[in-house]
Enzyme design. Structure first.
Site, PDB file in Angstrom:
ATOM      1  N   LEU A   1     109.480  57.945 -20.217  1.00 45.01           N
ATOM      2  CA  LEU A   1     109.548  57.876 -18.752  1.00 45.01           C
ATOM      3  C   LEU A   1     108.727  56.730 -18.173  1.00 45.01           C
ATOM      4  O   LEU A   1     108.200  56.817 -17.063  1.00 45.01           O
ATOM      5  CB  LEU A   1     109.099  59.207 -18.116  1.00 45.01           C
ATOM      6  CG  LEU A   1     109.853  60.463 -18.563  1.00 45.01           C
ATOM      7  CD1 LEU A   1     109.343  61.681 -17.805  1.00 45.01           C
ATOM      8  CD2 LEU A   1     111.356  60.310 -18.357  1.00 45.01           C
TER       9      LEU A   1
ATOM     10  N   GLU B   1      98.041  42.895   8.115  1.00 42.37           N
ATOM     11  CA  GLU B   1      97.432  42.182   9.230  1.00 42.37           C
ATOM     12  C   GLU B   1      96.289  41.282   8.751  1.00 42.37           C
ATOM     13  O   GLU B   1      96.141  40.151   9.210  1.00 42.37           O
ATOM     14  CB  GLU B   1      96.906  43.180  10.272  1.00 42.37           C
ATOM     15  CG  GLU B   1      97.979  44.075  10.865  1.00 42.37           C
ATOM     16  CD  GLU B   1      98.129  45.390  10.128  1.00 42.37           C
ATOM     17  OE1 GLU B   1      98.401  46.410  10.794  1.00 42.37           O
ATOM     18  OE2 GLU B   1      97.989  45.409   8.881  1.00 42.37           O
TER      19      GLU B   1
ATOM     20  N   ALA C   1     123.227  60.565 -15.110  1.00 39.61           N
ATOM     21  CA  ALA C   1     124.403  59.822 -15.576  1.00 39.61           C
ATOM     22  C   ALA C   1     125.417  60.837 -16.074  1.00 39.61           C
ATOM     23  O   ALA C   1     125.052  61.865 -16.667  1.00 39.61           O
ATOM     24  CB  ALA C   1     124.010  58.854 -16.685  1.00 39.61           C
TER      25      ALA C   1
ATOM     26  N   THR D   1     114.780  68.688 -21.461  1.00 39.68           N
ATOM     27  CA  THR D   1     114.822  67.226 -21.628  1.00 39.68           C
ATOM     28  C   THR D   1     113.674  66.752 -22.512  1.00 39.68           C
ATOM     29  O   THR D   1     113.845  65.854 -23.349  1.00 39.68           O
ATOM     30  CB  THR D   1     114.758  66.529 -20.252  1.00 39.68           C
ATOM     31  OG1 THR D   1     115.863  66.963 -19.454  1.00 39.68           O
ATOM     32  CG2 THR D   1     114.816  65.019 -20.399  1.00 39.68           C
TER      33      THR D   1
ATOM     34  N   HIS E   1      95.267  44.990   4.053  1.00 41.96           N
ATOM     35  CA  HIS E   1      96.534  45.312   4.696  1.00 41.96           C
ATOM     36  C   HIS E   1      97.230  44.039   5.183  1.00 41.96           C
ATOM     37  O   HIS E   1      96.662  42.945   5.157  1.00 41.96           O
ATOM     38  CB  HIS E   1      96.304  46.282   5.846  1.00 41.96           C
ATOM     39  CG  HIS E   1      95.938  47.667   5.392  1.00 41.96           C
ATOM     40  ND1 HIS E   1      95.792  48.717   6.260  1.00 41.96           N
ATOM     41  CD2 HIS E   1      95.687  48.164   4.145  1.00 41.96           C
ATOM     42  CE1 HIS E   1      95.461  49.807   5.586  1.00 41.96           C
ATOM     43  NE2 HIS E   1      95.391  49.497   4.299  1.00 41.96           N
TER      44      HIS E   1
ATOM     45  N   GLU F   1     114.771  63.403 -13.073  1.00 40.07           N
ATOM     46  CA  GLU F   1     115.684  62.979 -14.133  1.00 40.07           C
ATOM     47  C   GLU F   1     115.938  64.096 -15.138  1.00 40.07           C
ATOM     48  O   GLU F   1     116.264  63.844 -16.288  1.00 40.07           O
ATOM     49  CB  GLU F   1     115.108  61.765 -14.878  1.00 40.07           C
ATOM     50  CG  GLU F   1     115.393  60.440 -14.234  1.00 40.07           C
ATOM     51  CD  GLU F   1     115.215  59.285 -15.210  1.00 40.07           C
ATOM     52  OE1 GLU F   1     115.550  59.415 -16.394  1.00 40.07           O
ATOM     53  OE2 GLU F   1     114.736  58.237 -14.766  1.00 40.07           O
TER      54      GLU F   1
ATOM     55  N   GLY G   1     117.601  67.847 -16.671  1.00 40.07           N
ATOM     56  CA  GLY G   1     118.947  68.283 -17.004  1.00 40.07           C
ATOM     57  C   GLY G   1     119.613  68.991 -15.837  1.00 40.07           C
ATOM     58  O   GLY G   1     119.061  69.070 -14.728  1.00 40.07           O
TER      59      GLY G   1
ATOM     60  N   LEU H   1     118.126  69.812 -12.005  1.00 41.04           N
ATOM     61  CA  LEU H   1     118.748  69.085 -10.896  1.00 41.04           C
ATOM     62  C   LEU H   1     119.443  70.042  -9.932  1.00 41.04           C
ATOM     63  O   LEU H   1     119.336  69.896  -8.713  1.00 41.04           O
ATOM     64  CB  LEU H   1     119.747  68.063 -11.448  1.00 41.04           C
ATOM     65  CG  LEU H   1     119.127  66.851 -12.159  1.00 41.04           C
ATOM     66  CD1 LEU H   1     120.163  66.166 -13.042  1.00 41.04           C
ATOM     67  CD2 LEU H   1     118.559  65.866 -11.136  1.00 41.04           C
TER      68      LEU H   1
END
Length: 316
Positions: free
Chosen positions: A217, A60, A166, A209, A58, A279, A281, A285
């Site tokens: 992807l 620290e 897009a 898609t 980590h 991502e 269609g 979405l």
């Protein structure tokens, strides 16, 4: 109070710790990005570090390791600045709060209390019980924004969700089915999109898609890990068809017959996904938009006009 012990000095050092933390972007999830800075009694920075890789030391630990041997004797008089509360439990590494206690830091400055129920103030309490002065909340807003993905997963028990698509200037995400496929992206926007992918634990599409685009992807244009592919199956997809690129990447298959919110809960609880890029269609979405299951919407608008095609989603 000397200048290097003032609130202004604390903010300067915490801002430096935030700068360091960002170096872990795309490499530490599902852990948070964390930065740490160590200052000597005279205000001189003697150590810096950040969480570099999931499963690795980590911030620290890395900051302490960076301190020169000639300055190690100063740690008991020094201040360490950490963007997130030092952990107090054993995971892939020992508790950082235990390490800070062993080193005997005079003062510990924390940007944000860890929302992880395994920590949630326990690290701070451990340090105070050991005699360290602990200051909490320096640049808290900036520290919270840095780890919005991690915090969402911890507090809402679902991934931080980014919707991305897009569209043409006249509001279509694709040309009519059966017609020639159009491409809205250019080399710059593609690179930026791959940068966003590198920040996500997982990336989700629907069956349409998968069948229409056969996407991989992956992250090809930006350094980082490939996000885990996630697929909403439907009747259009025969599970015996193994010709799709995505299927060779061991995707997580979601059941469309259970509520979307439950699927998102399972992504975090069962698969450890803290951030998700969607991502798919318009149908996929829009389902997230209508369910108000999103934290960010990223829209790439092209100057192209299609005049007809598949309409873009409508974000509320």
């Amino acid at each position: 109070m000397s200048k290097h012990q003032s609130g202004e000095f604390d903010e300067i050092m915490m801002r430096r710790a935030l700068q360091l933390a960002v170096n872990g972007a795309g490499h530490v999830s599902p852990n948070p990005m964390v930065g740490a800075v160590i200052t000597a009694p005279d205000g001189r920075i003697i150590g810096e570090g950040w969480h570099r890789l999931y499963g690795g030391p980590h911030a620290e630990v890395n900051a302490i390791r960076s301190v020169a041997a000639t300055d190690m004797h100063l740690l008991k008089q020094s201040t360490i600045y950490v963007t997130l509360e030092p952990c107090s439990h054993y995971g892939k590494t020992p508790p950082c709060s235990l390490l800070l206690r062993e080193k005997g830091f005079k003062r510990v400055v924390v940007g944000l209390v860890d929302p992880n129920p395994k920590v949630a103030g326990r690290g701070i309490a451990m340090l105070r019980e050991a005699g360290s002065e602990v200051t909490v909340g320096i640049l808290e807003g900036e520290c919270r924004r840095l780890n919005a993905r991690f915090i969402t997963a911890q507090t809402k028990r679902r991934p931080w969700i980014q919707l991305k698509w897009a569209e043409s200037t006249d509001g279509f995400i694709a040309s009519p089915r059966g017609s020639e496929r159009v491409v809205f992206s250019n080399s710059l926007s593609m690179t930026l999109m791959h940068r966003e992918r590198a920040m996500a634990d997982a990336i989700l599409i629907g069956t349409d898609t998968l069948l229409d685009d056969n996407p991989s992807l992956t992250v090809r244009l930006w350094p980082g890990r490939n996000p885990v592919p996630v697929l909403f199956k439907s009747k259009r997809w025969a599970s015996t068809d193994t010709s799709f690129i995505l299927l060779s990447h061991n995707p997580i298959i979601l059941d469309p017959d259970i509520p979307l919110a439950d699927n998102m809960h399972l992504l975090t609880e069962r698969h450890g996904i803290t951030s998700l890029m969607v991502e798919g269609g318009t149908r996929i979405l829009q389902s997230f938009i209508d369910s108000r299951l999103y934290d960010e919407v990223r829209i790439e608008r092209s100057p192209m006009l299609l005049h007809a095609g598949i309409p873009a989603p409508h974000a509320s």
